[in-house]
Design a protein around this motif. Structure first.
Motif, PDB file in Angstrom:
ATOM      1  N   LEU A  35      -4.559  19.411  24.786  1.00 47.20           N
ATOM      2  CA  LEU A  35      -3.908  20.467  24.009  1.00 47.20           C
ATOM      3  C   LEU A  35      -4.783  20.978  22.861  1.00 47.20           C
ATOM      4  CD1 LEU A  35      -1.557  22.294  23.296  1.00 47.20           C
ATOM      5  CD2 LEU A  35      -0.452  20.349  22.147  1.00 47.20           C
ATOM      6  N   ALA A  36      -5.445  20.106  22.141  1.00 50.64           N
ATOM      7  CA  ALA A  36      -6.282  20.553  21.015  1.00 50.64           C
ATOM      8  C   ALA A  36      -7.374  21.508  21.501  1.00 50.64           C
ATOM      9  CB  ALA A  36      -6.892  19.360  20.289  1.00 50.64           C
ATOM     10  N   GLN A  41      -9.179  27.256  21.896  1.00 53.67           N
ATOM     11  CA  GLN A  41      -9.517  28.425  22.709  1.00 53.67           C
ATOM     12  C   GLN A  41      -8.518  29.563  22.471  1.00 53.67           C
ATOM     13  OE1 GLN A  41      -9.797  27.330  26.838  1.00 53.67           O
ATOM     14  NE2 GLN A  41     -11.383  25.802  26.464  1.00 53.67           N
ATOM     15  N   HIS A  42      -7.249  29.210  22.370  1.00 53.56           N
ATOM     16  CA  HIS A  42      -6.201  30.210  22.138  1.00 53.56           C
ATOM     17  C   HIS A  42      -6.431  30.911  20.789  1.00 53.56           C
ATOM     18  CE1 HIS A  42      -2.128  31.885  22.668  1.00 53.56           C
ATOM     19  NE2 HIS A  42      -2.021  31.744  21.358  1.00 53.56           N
ATOM     20  N   SER A  47     -12.223  36.844  19.967  1.00 57.99           N
ATOM     21  CA  SER A  47     -13.166  36.816  18.851  1.00 57.99           C
ATOM     22  C   SER A  47     -14.591  36.748  19.381  1.00 57.99           C
ATOM     23  CB  SER A  47     -12.886  35.593  17.964  1.00 57.99           C
ATOM     24  OG  SER A  47     -13.865  35.490  16.953  1.00 57.99           O
ATOM     25  N   SER A  48     -15.461  37.595  18.843  1.00 59.86           N
ATOM     26  CA  SER A  48     -16.855  37.575  19.283  1.00 59.86           C
ATOM     27  C   SER A  48     -17.615  36.404  18.660  1.00 59.86           C
ATOM     28  CB  SER A  48     -17.543  38.895  18.934  1.00 59.86           C
ATOM     29  OG  SER A  48     -17.484  39.112  17.543  1.00 59.86           O
ATOM     30  N   VAL A  49     -17.103  35.903  17.534  1.00 55.25           N
ATOM     31  CA  VAL A  49     -17.718  34.749  16.878  1.00 55.25           C
ATOM     32  C   VAL A  49     -16.645  33.658  16.771  1.00 55.25           C
ATOM     33  CG1 VAL A  49     -18.896  33.905  14.812  1.00 55.25           C
ATOM     34  CG2 VAL A  49     -19.220  36.270  15.540  1.00 55.25           C
ATOM     35  N   ASN A  53     -12.393  25.077  14.848  1.00 52.68           N
ATOM     36  CA  ASN A  53     -11.041  24.727  14.447  1.00 52.68           C
ATOM     37  C   ASN A  53     -10.873  23.216  14.448  1.00 52.68           C
ATOM     38  OD1 ASN A  53     -10.018  27.492  14.380  1.00 52.68           O
ATOM     39  ND2 ASN A  53     -10.273  27.438  16.588  1.00 52.68           N
ATOM     40  N   HIS A  54     -10.497  22.668  13.303  1.00 54.35           N
ATOM     41  CA  HIS A  54     -10.215  21.241  13.201  1.00 54.35           C
ATOM     42  C   HIS A  54      -8.713  21.069  13.388  1.00 54.35           C
ATOM     43  CE1 HIS A  54     -14.280  20.407  11.905  1.00 54.35           C
ATOM     44  NE2 HIS A  54     -14.177  21.445  11.089  1.00 54.35           N
TER      45      HIS A  54
END
Length: 185
Positions: A35-36, A41-42, A47-49, A53-54
């Motif tokens: 899930l993480a 990815q979600h 987004s191009s960059v 995400n932590h």
């Protein structure tokens, strides 16, 4: 005879392609093991960059075919909403996050309503939460731990989507009201 073999092979191929596409539509394992990764990815889609995400995952609440998972994203408390497919796997419907120590909402499933509350409990010692909705009080037991996510069924006639903070009270293990000591934000 050959026509039947070709028809059977075509049906089998179509069933296989359908199963593969359906599995891709619901890629998240039932236990949330990936899930993480899919949440990141979600959040980065379109987004191009891509951002790093932590994500820390905590408790989940399942209501019908929906699953709600409490998380922290780069230190902000949030929630991942998922839908279960026929294969028992999940897909992400939405992700919400922001400042504050708690996430709260009312969720409808078929003809039932549920109050979900999740949050931080590292320093507060919350053992029970009382929520007043339409003049009725609903109580939610909070398990020990640093984070929690709990739910209770509420009256189906309630149309609100959230309870007001002033309608939520917190209690410690001795039953003492500690609402004033617990910062909402």
């Amino acid at each position: 005879m050959k026509k039947r073999v070709y028809t059977g092979a075509a049906v089998l191929l179509l069933a296989l392609v359908t199963a593969v596409l359906y599995s891709r539509a619901f890629p998240i394992q039932p236990d949330g093991g990936n899930l993480a990764e899919y949440a990141s990815q979600h959040l980065n889609r379109g987004s191009s960059v891509p951002m790093e995400n932590h994500i820390k995952l905590y408790d989940s609440v399942v209501i019908g075919k929906k699953k709600f998972t409490l998380m922290e994203l780069n230190g902000d408390l949030g929630e991942i909403r998922l839908t279960c497919g026929l294969n028992g796997r999940y897909r992400i419907d939405s992700i919400g996050y922001g400042g504050g120590n708690f996430r709260e909402e009312l969720v409808r499933d078929s003809e039932k309503n549920y109050c979900l509350i999740g949050g931080r409990n590292t320093y507060f010692g919350i053992a029970e939460i009382a929520v007043v909705l339409d003049g009725r009080t609903y109580r939610l037991d909070v398990p020990e731990g640093e984070r929690f996510f709990v739910s209770v069924e509420v009256d189906a006639a309630i149309e609100e989507t959230h309870a007001l903070p002033e309608d939520i009270s917190f209690y410690d293990r001795e039953g003492k009201d500690i609402t004033e000591q617990v910062p909402w934000n």
